[in-house]
Design a protein around this motif. Structure first.
Motif, short mmCIF file in Angstrom:
data_model
loop_
_atom_site.label_atom_id
_atom_site.label_comp_id
_atom_site.label_asym_id
_atom_site.label_seq_id
_atom_site.Cartn_x
_atom_site.Cartn_y
_atom_site.Cartn_z
N VAL A 30 0.84 -1.20 0.00
CA VAL A 30 0.00 0.00 0.00
C VAL A 30 0.87 1.25 0.00
O VAL A 30 1.92 1.30 0.65
CB VAL A 30 -0.92 -0.01 1.24
N GLU A 31 0.41 2.27 -0.73
CA GLU A 31 1.06 3.59 -0.73
C GLU A 31 -0.01 4.61 -0.39
O GLU A 31 -1.11 4.56 -0.95
CB GLU A 31 1.62 3.90 -2.12
N PHE A 32 0.31 5.55 0.52
CA PHE A 32 -0.68 6.58 0.82
C PHE A 32 -0.08 7.76 1.55
O PHE A 32 1.00 7.68 2.14
CB PHE A 32 -1.84 6.01 1.64
N ASP A 33 -0.78 8.88 1.44
CA ASP A 33 -0.55 10.07 2.23
C ASP A 33 -1.95 10.58 2.60
O ASP A 33 -2.94 9.92 2.24
CB ASP A 33 0.30 11.10 1.47
N PRO A 34 -2.09 11.69 3.30
CA PRO A 34 -3.44 12.11 3.71
C PRO A 34 -4.43 12.37 2.57
O PRO A 34 -5.63 12.31 2.77
CB PRO A 34 -3.18 13.39 4.51
N GLY A 35 -3.94 12.63 1.36
CA GLY A 35 -4.83 12.96 0.26
C GLY A 35 -5.04 11.89 -0.80
O GLY A 35 -6.02 11.93 -1.54
N HIS A 36 -4.09 10.96 -0.89
CA HIS A 36 -4.14 9.95 -1.95
C HIS A 36 -3.72 8.58 -1.41
O HIS A 36 -2.87 8.51 -0.52
CB HIS A 36 -3.19 10.31 -3.09
N GLY A 37 -4.28 7.54 -1.98
CA GLY A 37 -3.89 6.20 -1.59
C GLY A 37 -3.99 5.23 -2.75
O GLY A 37 -4.72 5.47 -3.72
#
Length: 94
Positions: A30-37
């Motif tokens: 999984v890849e994510f930050d607060p705006g995109h995942g």
């Protein structure tokens, strides 16, 4: 390749995006930050998420329509569990 999208109205999009990504990060890359995942499921099916101020946009891609329908239900079920304090309308559009 079949694609399905749902735009969910919520002011907690970033919170739910991060919860979903963290939940599946023990099984998938999984890849994510607060705006995109991005969650690459094994089948291969992929979920991308984008959080706005009033929405959470979910986009599923799959090799077959049957996979898409299965993961629509899986993702919606998990999201509803995380968002138990609010009533979300999760409508998928293929």
């Amino acid at each position: 390749m079949p694609v399905s999208t749902s735009t969910v109205r919520t002011t907690n999009g970033s919170k739910y995006l991060q919860q979903l990504c963290k939940h599946w990060s023990h099984k998938f890359a999984v890849e994510f930050d607060p705006g995109h995942g991005r969650i690459p499921f094994n089948d291969p099916v992929e979920l991308t998420l984008k959080a706005g101020e009033t929405t959470l946009v979910l986009t599923l891609t799959a090799l077959e329509q049957g996979q898409l329908e299965r993961y629509e239900a899986v993702v919606a079920d998990h999201l509803k569990r995380f968002a138990f304090r609010e009533e979300l309308d999760i409508t998928w559009n293929s």
